[in-house]
Design a protein around this motif. Structure first.
Motif, PDB file in Angstrom:
ATOM      1  N   GLN A 142       0.598  -1.112  -0.010  1.00  0.00           N
ATOM      2  CA  GLN A 142      -0.174  -0.064  -0.036  1.00  0.00           C
ATOM      3  C   GLN A 142       1.129   1.520  -0.093  1.00  0.00           C
ATOM      4  O   GLN A 142       0.310   2.354  -0.039  1.00  0.00           O
ATOM      5  N   GLN A 143       2.145   1.060   0.287  1.00  0.00           N
ATOM      6  CA  GLN A 143       2.717   2.483   0.529  1.00  0.00           C
ATOM      7  C   GLN A 143       3.497   2.852  -1.309  1.00  0.00           C
ATOM      8  O   GLN A 143       3.585   4.193  -0.848  1.00  0.00           O
ATOM      9  N   ASP A 144       3.315   1.977  -1.952  1.00  0.00           N
ATOM     10  CA  ASP A 144       3.994   2.154  -2.691  1.00  0.00           C
ATOM     11  C   ASP A 144       2.574   2.737  -3.359  1.00  0.00           C
ATOM     12  O   ASP A 144       2.649   3.433  -5.364  1.00  0.00           O
ATOM     13  N   TYR A 145       1.175   2.907  -2.951  1.00  0.00           N
ATOM     14  CA  TYR A 145       0.390   3.473  -3.640  1.00  0.00           C
ATOM     15  C   TYR A 145      -0.186   4.641  -3.904  1.00  0.00           C
ATOM     16  O   TYR A 145      -0.145   4.565  -2.192  1.00  0.00           O
ATOM     17  N   LYS A 146      -0.660   5.828  -4.169  1.00  0.00           N
ATOM     18  CA  LYS A 146      -1.498   6.557  -3.738  1.00  0.00           C
ATOM     19  C   LYS A 146      -2.784   6.657  -3.646  1.00  0.00           C
ATOM     20  O   LYS A 146      -3.325   5.930  -4.838  1.00  0.00           O
ATOM     21  N   MET A 177     -11.795  13.041   1.497  1.00  0.00           N
ATOM     22  CA  MET A 177     -12.251  12.630   1.693  1.00  0.00           C
ATOM     23  C   MET A 177     -13.066  11.725   1.804  1.00  0.00           C
ATOM     24  O   MET A 177     -12.838  11.242   0.696  1.00  0.00           O
ATOM     25  N   LEU A 178     -14.102  11.689   2.047  1.00  0.00           N
ATOM     26  CA  LEU A 178     -14.809  10.067   2.272  1.00  0.00           C
ATOM     27  C   LEU A 178     -16.403  10.849   1.699  1.00  0.00           C
ATOM     28  O   LEU A 178     -16.736  11.750   2.013  1.00  0.00           O
ATOM     29  N   MET A 179     -16.130   9.742   0.276  1.00  0.00           N
ATOM     30  CA  MET A 179     -17.532  10.127  -0.741  1.00  0.00           C
ATOM     31  C   MET A 179     -18.361   8.848  -0.215  1.00  0.00           C
ATOM     32  O   MET A 179     -18.523   8.329   0.127  1.00  0.00           O
ATOM     33  N   ILE A 180     -19.883  10.391   0.360  1.00  0.00           N
ATOM     34  CA  ILE A 180     -21.377   9.108   0.551  1.00  0.00           C
ATOM     35  C   ILE A 180     -21.987   9.432  -0.419  1.00  0.00           C
ATOM     36  O   ILE A 180     -22.163  10.718  -1.280  1.00  0.00           O
ATOM     37  N   ASP A 181     -23.416   8.686  -0.890  1.00  0.00           N
ATOM     38  CA  ASP A 181     -24.325   9.463  -1.090  1.00  0.00           C
ATOM     39  C   ASP A 181     -25.324  10.003  -0.834  1.00  0.00           C
ATOM     40  O   ASP A 181     -25.923  10.780  -0.957  1.00  0.00           O
ATOM     41  N   TYR A 182     -25.538   9.982   0.555  1.00  0.00           N
ATOM     42  CA  TYR A 182     -26.160  10.681   1.192  1.00  0.00           C
ATOM     43  C   TYR A 182     -25.344  10.464   3.189  1.00  0.00           C
ATOM     44  O   TYR A 182     -25.060  10.358   3.135  1.00  0.00           O
ATOM     45  N   GLU A 183     -26.144  11.894   3.893  1.00  0.00           N
ATOM     46  CA  GLU A 183     -25.296  11.548   5.402  1.00  0.00           C
ATOM     47  C   GLU A 183     -26.172  10.403   5.591  1.00  0.00           C
ATOM     48  O   GLU A 183     -27.010  10.546   5.725  1.00  0.00           O
ATOM     49  N   SER A 184     -24.528  10.122   6.684  1.00  0.00           N
ATOM     50  CA  SER A 184     -25.531   9.003   6.994  1.00  0.00           C
ATOM     51  C   SER A 184     -25.059   8.824   8.189  1.00  0.00           C
ATOM     52  O   SER A 184     -23.197   9.091   8.890  1.00  0.00           O
ATOM     53  N   GLU A 185     -25.079   8.186   9.721  1.00  0.00           N
ATOM     54  CA  GLU A 185     -24.386   8.247  11.088  1.00  0.00           C
ATOM     55  C   GLU A 185     -23.317   7.322  10.984  1.00  0.00           C
ATOM     56  O   GLU A 185     -22.232   7.707  11.288  1.00  0.00           O
ATOM     57  N   MET A 186     -23.797   6.029  10.156  1.00  0.00           N
ATOM     58  CA  MET A 186     -22.263   5.843  10.078  1.00  0.00           C
ATOM     59  C   MET A 186     -20.830   5.947   9.827  1.00  0.00           C
ATOM     60  O   MET A 186     -20.272   5.619   9.213  1.00  0.00           O
ATOM     61  N   PHE A 228     -14.108   7.474  13.877  1.00  0.00           N
ATOM     62  CA  PHE A 228     -12.923   6.022  14.386  1.00  0.00           C
ATOM     63  C   PHE A 228     -11.518   6.389  13.316  1.00  0.00           C
ATOM     64  O   PHE A 228     -10.191   6.162  14.037  1.00  0.00           O
ATOM     65  N   ILE A 229     -11.777   6.290  12.202  1.00  0.00           N
ATOM     66  CA  ILE A 229     -10.695   6.575  11.073  1.00  0.00           C
ATOM     67  C   ILE A 229      -9.551   7.797  12.525  1.00  0.00           C
ATOM     68  O   ILE A 229      -8.380   7.728  12.385  1.00  0.00           O
ATOM     69  N   ILE A 230      -9.786   8.705  12.337  1.00  0.00           N
ATOM     70  CA  ILE A 230      -9.688   9.950  13.187  1.00  0.00           C
ATOM     71  C   ILE A 230      -8.389   9.827  14.113  1.00  0.00           C
ATOM     72  O   ILE A 230      -7.407  10.073  14.588  1.00  0.00           O
ATOM     73  N   PRO A 261       0.072   4.595   8.057  1.00  0.00           N
ATOM     74  CA  PRO A 261      -0.614   5.934   8.180  1.00  0.00           C
ATOM     75  C   PRO A 261      -0.463   7.163   7.170  1.00  0.00           C
ATOM     76  O   PRO A 261      -1.368   7.610   7.174  1.00  0.00           O
ATOM     77  N   SER A 262       0.075   6.584   6.104  1.00  0.00           N
ATOM     78  CA  SER A 262       0.464   7.111   5.104  1.00  0.00           C
ATOM     79  C   SER A 262      -0.773   7.122   4.468  1.00  0.00           C
ATOM     80  O   SER A 262      -1.678   8.240   4.139  1.00  0.00           O
ATOM     81  N   THR A 263      -1.220   6.289   4.535  1.00  0.00           N
ATOM     82  CA  THR A 263      -2.640   5.468   3.550  1.00  0.00           C
ATOM     83  C   THR A 263      -3.542   6.487   4.077  1.00  0.00           C
ATOM     84  O   THR A 263      -4.879   6.895   3.752  1.00  0.00           O
ATOM     85  N   LEU A 264      -4.028   6.714   5.738  1.00  0.00           N
ATOM     86  CA  LEU A 264      -5.243   6.660   6.531  1.00  0.00           C
ATOM     87  C   LEU A 264      -5.015   8.097   6.998  1.00  0.00           C
ATOM     88  O   LEU A 264      -5.811   9.004   6.151  1.00  0.00           O
ATOM     89  N   THR A 265      -3.245   8.916   6.315  1.00  0.00           N
ATOM     90  CA  THR A 265      -3.437  10.508   6.163  1.00  0.00           C
ATOM     91  C   THR A 265      -4.495  11.073   4.613  1.00  0.00           C
ATOM     92  O   THR A 265      -5.335  11.391   4.562  1.00  0.00           O
ATOM     93  N   MET A 266      -3.501   9.475   3.775  1.00  0.00           N
ATOM     94  CA  MET A 266      -4.258   9.663   2.096  1.00  0.00           C
ATOM     95  C   MET A 266      -5.982   9.911   2.062  1.00  0.00           C
ATOM     96  O   MET A 266      -6.625  10.956   1.664  1.00  0.00           O
TER      97      MET A 266
END
Length: 136
Positions: free
Chosen positions: A69-73, A117-126, A133-135, A107-112
């Motif tokens: 994973q460190q090899d990919y953006k 930003m997370l793409m979602i179709d609509y606002e959700s509690e999940m 959790f990620i942060i 940590p690098s992947t998490l930062t990227m």
């Protein structure tokens, strides 16, 4: 094919996730796992499906996907709320992950991921809970 007799054909895994719930996904995993318990997939699409499901349900630190994973953006990050799966599209790789599981992300992947930003179709509690959790 569902118990009620309805069926649907999917060519792209992400399209399947849009209409699946967690029970559907777990059932698919059990069926594919049973099919390939004693053999290996021969066709390319079967191999891709089996590898995606295995990575999702049985993440192992030693698997190539986690080591490389460190090899990919990170190109994009999407949540499929209906089945609790988030999807990372990276250069030359894609990873489907269950929201409820921990994966060996660097940590690098998490930062990227957070930068994209997370793409979602609509606002959700999940989505909100997942970002919290990620942060952490």
């Amino acid at each position: 094919m569902r118990a009620d007799g309805k069926s649907q054909i999917y060519i792209i895994f992400s399209h399947m996730l849009r209409s699946f719930d967690m029970e559907d996904l777990e059932t698919l995993y059990k069926l594919v796992k049973a099919k390939y318990e004693s053999t290996s997939p021969v066709e390319d699409l079967d191999l891709v499906l089996w590898n995606d499901l295995k990575t999702m349900f049985e993440p192992h630190v030693e698997d190539k996907v986690w080591k490389n994973q460190q090899d990919y953006k990170v190109l994009s990050w999407k949540l499929y709320d209906s089945c609790g799966v988030h999807f990372l599209r990276m250069q030359h790789m894609q990873i489907y992950m269950l929201v409820e599981k921990k994966y060996p992300l660097t940590p690098s992947t998490l930062t990227m991921m957070l930068e994209k930003m997370l793409m979602i179709d609509y606002e959700s509690e999940m989505a909100y809970q997942h970002l919290k959790f990620i942060i952490k």
